[in-house]
Motif scaffolding. Structure first.
Motif, mmCIF file in Angstrom:
data_model
loop_
_atom_site.group_PDB
_atom_site.id
_atom_site.type_symbol
_atom_site.label_atom_id
_atom_site.label_comp_id
_atom_site.label_asym_id
_atom_site.label_seq_id
_atom_site.Cartn_x
_atom_site.Cartn_y
_atom_site.Cartn_z
ATOM 1 N N MET A 1 87.980 121.028 133.076
ATOM 2 C CA MET A 1 88.921 120.891 131.988
ATOM 3 C C MET A 1 88.594 119.605 131.231
ATOM 4 O O MET A 1 88.166 118.621 131.830
ATOM 5 N N ILE A 2 88.808 119.624 129.949
ATOM 6 C CA ILE A 2 88.563 118.466 129.102
ATOM 7 C C ILE A 2 89.845 118.145 128.349
ATOM 8 O O ILE A 2 90.423 119.016 127.719
ATOM 9 N N LYS A 3 90.278 116.878 128.438
ATOM 10 C CA LYS A 3 91.455 116.429 127.697
ATOM 11 C C LYS A 3 90.994 115.408 126.665
ATOM 12 O O LYS A 3 90.189 114.536 126.972
ATOM 13 N N ARG A 4 91.527 115.517 125.451
ATOM 14 C CA ARG A 4 91.163 114.601 124.369
ATOM 15 C C ARG A 4 92.416 113.928 123.834
ATOM 16 O O ARG A 4 93.422 114.584 123.610
ATOM 17 N N SER A 5 92.320 112.618 123.614
ATOM 18 C CA SER A 5 93.411 111.860 123.014
ATOM 19 C C SER A 5 92.831 110.935 121.969
ATOM 20 O O SER A 5 91.957 110.113 122.270
ATOM 21 N N LYS A 6 93.313 111.054 120.756
ATOM 22 C CA LYS A 6 92.853 110.190 119.669
ATOM 23 C C LYS A 6 93.377 108.784 119.914
ATOM 24 O O LYS A 6 94.558 108.591 120.220
ATOM 25 N N LEU A 7 92.517 107.787 119.816
ATOM 26 C CA LEU A 7 92.894 106.392 119.989
ATOM 27 C C LEU A 7 93.011 105.717 118.630
ATOM 28 O O LEU A 7 92.575 106.256 117.616
ATOM 29 N N PHE A 8 93.573 104.532 118.619
ATOM 30 C CA PHE A 8 93.656 103.746 117.391
ATOM 31 C C PHE A 8 92.244 103.490 116.876
ATOM 32 O O PHE A 8 91.347 103.165 117.640
ATOM 33 N N GLY A 9 92.023 103.681 115.608
ATOM 34 C CA GLY A 9 90.673 103.556 115.061
ATOM 35 C C GLY A 9 89.977 104.896 115.122
ATOM 36 O O GLY A 9 90.605 105.949 115.057
ATOM 37 N N SER A 10 88.687 104.868 115.316
ATOM 38 C CA SER A 10 87.916 106.112 115.244
ATOM 39 C C SER A 10 87.610 106.747 116.597
ATOM 40 O O SER A 10 87.144 107.874 116.658
ATOM 41 N N LYS A 11 87.846 106.047 117.686
ATOM 42 C CA LYS A 11 87.452 106.562 119.001
ATOM 43 C C LYS A 11 88.418 107.617 119.541
ATOM 44 O O LYS A 11 89.579 107.683 119.156
ATOM 45 N N THR A 12 87.889 108.438 120.452
ATOM 46 C CA THR A 12 88.675 109.444 121.157
ATOM 47 C C THR A 12 88.498 109.235 122.651
ATOM 48 O O THR A 12 87.383 109.023 123.123
ATOM 49 N N ARG A 13 89.604 109.267 123.383
ATOM 50 C CA ARG A 13 89.540 109.202 124.842
ATOM 51 C C ARG A 13 89.324 110.631 125.333
ATOM 52 O O ARG A 13 90.124 111.528 125.046
ATOM 53 N N VAL A 14 88.229 110.836 126.064
ATOM 54 C CA VAL A 14 87.886 112.153 126.589
ATOM 55 C C VAL A 14 87.919 112.072 128.112
ATOM 56 O O VAL A 14 87.205 111.257 128.705
ATOM 57 N N THR A 15 88.760 112.888 128.736
ATOM 58 C CA THR A 15 88.858 112.931 130.191
ATOM 59 C C THR A 15 88.261 114.235 130.682
ATOM 60 O O THR A 15 88.691 115.313 130.282
ATOM 61 N N PHE A 16 87.242 114.109 131.523
ATOM 62 C CA PHE A 16 86.592 115.248 132.156
ATOM 63 C C PHE A 16 87.260 115.431 133.510
ATOM 64 O O PHE A 16 87.402 114.466 134.270
ATOM 65 N N CYS A 17 87.685 116.647 133.825
ATOM 66 C CA CYS A 17 88.468 116.905 135.031
ATOM 67 C C CYS A 17 87.958 118.155 135.742
ATOM 68 O O CYS A 17 87.727 119.184 135.103
ATOM 69 N N LEU A 18 87.801 118.052 137.053
ATOM 70 C CA LEU A 18 87.425 119.199 137.883
ATOM 71 C C LEU A 18 88.461 119.377 138.989
ATOM 72 O O LEU A 18 89.045 118.408 139.457
ATOM 73 N N PRO A 19 88.679 120.618 139.436
ATOM 74 C CA PRO A 19 89.626 120.865 140.521
ATOM 75 C C PRO A 19 89.125 120.283 141.841
ATOM 76 O O PRO A 19 87.936 119.973 141.984
ATOM 77 N N ALA A 20 90.022 120.176 142.798
ATOM 78 C CA ALA A 20 89.694 119.583 144.091
ATOM 79 C C ALA A 20 88.731 120.428 144.908
ATOM 80 O O ALA A 20 87.912 119.892 145.654
ATOM 81 N N ASP A 21 88.788 121.729 144.768
ATOM 82 C CA ASP A 21 88.078 122.602 145.704
ATOM 83 C C ASP A 21 86.614 122.860 145.383
ATOM 84 O O ASP A 21 85.856 123.252 146.263
ATOM 85 N N ALA A 22 86.162 122.650 144.181
ATOM 86 C CA ALA A 22 84.766 122.955 143.874
ATOM 87 C C ALA A 22 84.271 122.044 142.768
ATOM 88 O O ALA A 22 85.015 121.715 141.853
ATOM 89 N N PRO A 23 83.080 121.612 142.799
ATOM 90 C CA PRO A 23 82.120 121.765 143.889
ATOM 91 C C PRO A 23 82.326 120.700 144.955
ATOM 92 O O PRO A 23 82.994 119.692 144.723
ATOM 93 N N VAL A 24 81.728 120.911 146.088
ATOM 94 C CA VAL A 24 81.828 119.965 147.202
ATOM 95 C C VAL A 24 80.944 118.753 146.907
ATOM 96 O O VAL A 24 79.891 118.873 146.307
ATOM 97 N N GLY A 25 81.377 117.581 147.334
ATOM 98 C CA GLY A 25 80.569 116.371 147.198
ATOM 99 C C GLY A 25 80.843 115.605 145.921
ATOM 100 O O GLY A 25 81.794 115.852 145.204
ATOM 101 N N THR A 26 79.966 114.655 145.665
ATOM 102 C CA THR A 26 80.059 113.778 144.501
ATOM 103 C C THR A 26 79.657 114.532 143.237
ATOM 104 O O THR A 26 78.724 115.316 143.252
#
Length: 91
Positions: A1-26
């Protein structure tokens, strides 16, 4: 899942998110924003078990993929576009 939040100025905060169960490891998110370097933006486990990493990105187009332990590549279907080269974000 990807979450985007516009920040002050021109930048965007992008959060990359994966569920707990897959994939295994780092898992790292790698892409043109970090010269495709594994480990530079490693996802961190949260209280609810999900794993996330947040980046602040300028407007532009970014290619990315997830790289898990053992050389397993994953794509995020919530990217703006996904093809054989991975995902693409347009900010």
């Amino acid at each position: 899942m990807i979450k985007r939040s516009k920040l002050f100025g021109s930048k965007t905060r992008v959060t990359f998110c994966l569920p707990a169960d897959a994939p295994v490891g780092t898992v790292s998110v790698v892409g043109c924003f970090n010269d495709w370097e594994p480990g530079r933006h490693e996802l961190v486990r949260r209280r609810d078990g999900s794993r996330t990493v947040t980046l602040r990105l300028e407007p532009g187009e970014y290619r990315f993929r997830y790289l898990a332990t053992g050389g397993v590549w994953l794509d995020d279907e919530q990217a703006d576009h996904v093809d054989r080269h991975g995902g693409r974000l347009v900010l």
